[in-house]
Scaffold this motif. Structure first.
Motif, PDB file in Angstrom:
ATOM      1  N   HIS A  74      12.909 -14.371 -14.642  1.00 17.73           N
ATOM      2  CA  HIS A  74      11.812 -14.411 -13.681  1.00 17.73           C
ATOM      3  C   HIS A  74      11.950 -13.334 -12.604  1.00 17.73           C
ATOM      4  CE1 HIS A  74       8.363 -16.155 -11.755  1.00 17.73           C
ATOM      5  NE2 HIS A  74       9.002 -16.263 -10.619  1.00 17.73           N
ATOM      6  N   PHE A  75      13.171 -13.087 -12.154  1.00 13.80           N
ATOM      7  CA  PHE A  75      13.375 -12.069 -11.127  1.00 13.80           C
ATOM      8  C   PHE A  75      12.940 -10.699 -11.635  1.00 13.80           C
ATOM      9  CE2 PHE A  75      15.783  -8.916  -8.745  1.00 13.80           C
ATOM     10  CZ  PHE A  75      15.452  -9.280  -7.447  1.00 13.80           C
ATOM     11  N   ALA A  76      13.314 -10.349 -12.868  1.00 13.62           N
ATOM     12  CA  ALA A  76      12.932  -9.060 -13.445  1.00 13.62           C
ATOM     13  C   ALA A  76      11.413  -8.962 -13.581  1.00 13.62           C
ATOM     14  CB  ALA A  76      13.602  -8.861 -14.796  1.00 13.62           C
ATOM     15  N   ALA A  77      10.779 -10.050 -13.995  1.00 15.03           N
ATOM     16  CA  ALA A  77       9.319 -10.056 -14.137  1.00 15.03           C
ATOM     17  C   ALA A  77       8.651  -9.882 -12.778  1.00 15.03           C
ATOM     18  CB  ALA A  77       8.859 -11.352 -14.808  1.00 15.03           C
ATOM     19  N   THR A  78       9.173 -10.550 -11.773  1.00 10.56           N
ATOM     20  CA  THR A  78       8.611 -10.442 -10.426  1.00 10.56           C
ATOM     21  C   THR A  78       8.773  -9.024  -9.884  1.00 10.56           C
ATOM     22  OG1 THR A  78       9.088 -12.769 -10.029  1.00 10.56           O
ATOM     23  CG2 THR A  78       8.709 -11.404  -8.096  1.00 10.56           C
ATOM     24  N   ALA A  79       9.923  -8.426 -10.116  1.00  9.57           N
ATOM     25  CA  ALA A  79      10.157  -7.048  -9.666  1.00  9.57           C
ATOM     26  C   ALA A  79       9.167  -6.093 -10.336  1.00  9.57           C
ATOM     27  CB  ALA A  79      11.594  -6.632  -9.959  1.00  9.57           C
ATOM     28  N   MET A  80       8.891  -6.322 -11.610  1.00  8.33           N
ATOM     29  CA  MET A  80       7.932  -5.462 -12.300  1.00  8.33           C
ATOM     30  C   MET A  80       6.536  -5.621 -11.712  1.00  8.33           C
ATOM     31  SD  MET A  80       7.132  -4.986 -16.319  1.00  8.33           S
ATOM     32  CE  MET A  80       5.608  -4.181 -16.826  1.00  8.33           C
ATOM     33  N   VAL A  81       6.137  -6.854 -11.386  1.00  6.30           N
ATOM     34  CA  VAL A  81       4.823  -7.084 -10.770  1.00  6.30           C
ATOM     35  C   VAL A  81       4.715  -6.312  -9.458  1.00  6.30           C
ATOM     36  CG1 VAL A  81       3.390  -8.823  -9.620  1.00  6.30           C
ATOM     37  CG2 VAL A  81       4.325  -9.275 -11.882  1.00  6.30           C
ATOM     38  N   ILE A  82       5.759  -6.334  -8.661  1.00  2.00           N
ATOM     39  CA  ILE A  82       5.744  -5.605  -7.393  1.00  2.00           C
ATOM     40  C   ILE A  82       5.606  -4.106  -7.637  1.00  2.00           C
ATOM     41  CG2 ILE A  82       7.140  -4.986  -5.376  1.00  2.00           C
ATOM     42  CD1 ILE A  82       8.188  -7.929  -5.499  1.00  2.00           C
ATOM     43  N   HIS A  83       6.322  -3.595  -8.632  1.00  3.42           N
ATOM     44  CA  HIS A  83       6.250  -2.174  -8.957  1.00  3.42           C
ATOM     45  C   HIS A  83       4.830  -1.811  -9.436  1.00  3.42           C
ATOM     46  CE1 HIS A  83       8.704   1.378 -10.814  1.00  3.42           C
ATOM     47  NE2 HIS A  83       7.685   1.788 -10.099  1.00  3.42           N
ATOM     48  N   VAL A  84       4.244  -2.650 -10.286  1.00  7.75           N
ATOM     49  CA  VAL A  84       2.872  -2.414 -10.755  1.00  7.75           C
ATOM     50  C   VAL A  84       1.912  -2.433  -9.563  1.00  7.75           C
ATOM     51  CG1 VAL A  84       0.969  -3.376 -12.112  1.00  7.75           C
ATOM     52  CG2 VAL A  84       3.272  -3.254 -13.098  1.00  7.75           C
ATOM     53  N   ALA A  85       2.110  -3.358  -8.639  1.00 10.58           N
ATOM     54  CA  ALA A  85       1.245  -3.438  -7.456  1.00 10.58           C
ATOM     55  C   ALA A  85       1.318  -2.149  -6.640  1.00 10.58           C
ATOM     56  CB  ALA A  85       1.623  -4.640  -6.599  1.00 10.58           C
ATOM     57  N   GLN A  86       2.503  -1.546  -6.543  1.00  7.39           N
ATOM     58  CA  GLN A  86       2.636  -0.282  -5.826  1.00  7.39           C
ATOM     59  C   GLN A  86       1.825   0.819  -6.501  1.00  7.39           C
ATOM     60  OE1 GLN A  86       6.936  -0.075  -5.930  1.00  7.39           O
ATOM     61  NE2 GLN A  86       7.065  -0.564  -3.741  1.00  7.39           N
ATOM     62  N   VAL A  87       1.909   0.884  -7.818  1.00  8.50           N
ATOM     63  CA  VAL A  87       1.149   1.900  -8.568  1.00  8.50           C
ATOM     64  C   VAL A  87      -0.346   1.664  -8.389  1.00  8.50           C
ATOM     65  CG1 VAL A  87       0.601   2.745 -10.890  1.00  8.50           C
ATOM     66  CG2 VAL A  87       2.985   2.329 -10.228  1.00  8.50           C
ATOM     67  N   GLN A  88      -0.766   0.418  -8.443  1.00 11.85           N
ATOM     68  CA  GLN A  88      -2.183   0.101  -8.263  1.00 11.85           C
ATOM     69  C   GLN A  88      -2.676   0.556  -6.894  1.00 11.85           C
ATOM     70  OE1 GLN A  88      -2.879  -3.728 -11.103  1.00 11.85           O
ATOM     71  NE2 GLN A  88      -1.969  -4.167  -9.146  1.00 11.85           N
ATOM     72  N   GLU A  89      -1.870   0.370  -5.881  1.00 13.01           N
ATOM     73  CA  GLU A  89      -2.255   0.830  -4.548  1.00 13.01           C
ATOM     74  C   GLU A  89      -2.369   2.349  -4.504  1.00 13.01           C
ATOM     75  OE1 GLU A  89      -3.151  -0.882  -1.564  1.00 13.01           O
ATOM     76  OE2 GLU A  89      -3.457  -2.346  -3.162  1.00 13.01           O
ATOM     77  N   GLU A  90      -1.429   3.052  -5.152  1.00 13.80           N
ATOM     78  CA  GLU A  90      -1.481   4.517  -5.198  1.00 13.80           C
ATOM     79  C   GLU A  90      -2.772   5.002  -5.851  1.00 13.80           C
ATOM     80  OE1 GLU A  90       1.941   6.051  -7.244  1.00 13.80           O
ATOM     81  OE2 GLU A  90       3.321   4.978  -5.914  1.00 13.80           O
ATOM     82  N   LEU A  91      -3.173   4.332  -6.929  1.00 12.82           N
ATOM     83  CA  LEU A  91      -4.370   4.730  -7.667  1.00 12.82           C
ATOM     84  C   LEU A  91      -5.646   4.130  -7.081  1.00 12.82           C
ATOM     85  CD1 LEU A  91      -3.118   4.353 -11.367  1.00 12.82           C
ATOM     86  CD2 LEU A  91      -3.432   6.477 -10.069  1.00 12.82           C
ATOM     87  N   ASN A  92      -5.494   3.181  -6.152  1.00 13.53           N
ATOM     88  CA  ASN A  92      -6.622   2.421  -5.620  1.00 13.53           C
ATOM     89  C   ASN A  92      -7.435   1.809  -6.761  1.00 13.53           C
ATOM     90  OD1 ASN A  92      -8.221   1.257  -3.638  1.00 13.53           O
ATOM     91  ND2 ASN A  92      -9.635   2.993  -3.611  1.00 13.53           N
ATOM     92  N   HIS A  93      -6.707   1.251  -7.715  1.00 16.74           N
ATOM     93  CA  HIS A  93      -7.301   0.627  -8.900  1.00 16.74           C
ATOM     94  C   HIS A  93      -6.406  -0.543  -9.287  1.00 16.74           C
ATOM     95  CE1 HIS A  93      -9.959   0.426 -12.273  1.00 16.74           C
ATOM     96  NE2 HIS A  93      -8.985   0.557 -13.145  1.00 16.74           N
ATOM     97  N   HIS A  94      -6.983  -1.718  -9.407  1.00 16.72           N
ATOM     98  CA  HIS A  94      -6.185  -2.933  -9.547  1.00 16.72           C
ATOM     99  C   HIS A  94      -6.524  -3.685 -10.819  1.00 16.72           C
ATOM    100  CE1 HIS A  94      -6.317  -1.760  -5.353  1.00 16.72           C
ATOM    101  NE2 HIS A  94      -5.071  -2.212  -5.312  1.00 16.72           N
ATOM    102  N   SER A  95      -5.482  -4.152 -11.483  1.00 18.43           N
ATOM    103  CA  SER A  95      -5.636  -4.915 -12.717  1.00 18.43           C
ATOM    104  C   SER A  95      -5.485  -6.402 -12.424  1.00 18.43           C
ATOM    105  CB  SER A  95      -4.556  -4.492 -13.719  1.00 18.43           C
ATOM    106  OG  SER A  95      -3.275  -4.852 -13.229  1.00 18.43           O
ATOM    107  N   ASP A  96      -5.739  -7.207 -13.430  1.00 14.35           N
ATOM    108  CA  ASP A  96      -5.383  -8.617 -13.363  1.00 14.35           C
ATOM    109  C   ASP A  96      -3.959  -8.731 -13.870  1.00 14.35           C
ATOM    110  OD1 ASP A  96      -7.911  -9.400 -12.479  1.00 14.35           O
ATOM    111  OD2 ASP A  96      -8.660  -9.623 -14.532  1.00 14.35           O
ATOM    112  N   LEU A  97      -3.083  -9.269 -13.048  1.00 13.33           N
ATOM    113  CA  LEU A  97      -1.675  -9.459 -13.407  1.00 13.33           C
ATOM    114  C   LEU A  97      -1.397 -10.944 -13.510  1.00 13.33           C
ATOM    115  CD1 LEU A  97       0.094  -6.996 -10.940  1.00 13.33           C
ATOM    116  CD2 LEU A  97      -0.148  -6.732 -13.403  1.00 13.33           C
ATOM    117  N   THR A  98      -0.691 -11.330 -14.564  1.00 15.06           N
ATOM    118  CA  THR A  98      -0.274 -12.716 -14.721  1.00 15.06           C
ATOM    119  C   THR A  98       1.240 -12.731 -14.835  1.00 15.06           C
ATOM    120  OG1 THR A  98      -2.327 -13.232 -15.874  1.00 15.06           O
ATOM    121  CG2 THR A  98      -0.524 -14.814 -16.087  1.00 15.06           C
TER     122      THR A  98
END
Length: 101
Positions: A37-61
């Protein structure tokens, strides 16, 4: 990035460069399995950073040891655009650093 929807052929060509990604309706989707779970959560945070950079957001589960992503462009009628492909590429590139498979 263009906000015009890609053709089916363009999507197919781009998906060939994105192993694990597929088209589900009008969205690009991918699910990743991680060590815990920790690794999955860390990946979600990393994806969120990329989404902010691109100003484009996906649905993350976030699951116990999984991260599922679904992306389309709302301003293009919920269809797939080059911006979605770029986000998918960026996610695919960062996933191995999190041990995702």
């Amino acid at each position: 990035m263009a906000v015009e929807p890609l053709s089916e052929k363009e999507i197919e060509d781009r998906l060939a460069e994105l192993p694990g990604w597929s088209l589900d309706g009008d969205r690009l989707v991918c699910s990743y399995r991680l060590a815990d779970h920790f690794a999955a959560t860390a990946m979600v945070i990393h994806v969120a950073q990329v989404q902010e950079e691109l100003n484009h957001h996906s649905d993350l589960t976030l699951g116990y040891n999984t991260v599922s992503v679904a992306v389309s462009t709302h301003s293009a009628g919920g269809r797939v655009t080059a911006l979605d492909v770029e986000l998918a590429r960026r996610i695919a590139a960062l996933a191995p650093a999190h041990g995702a498979r």
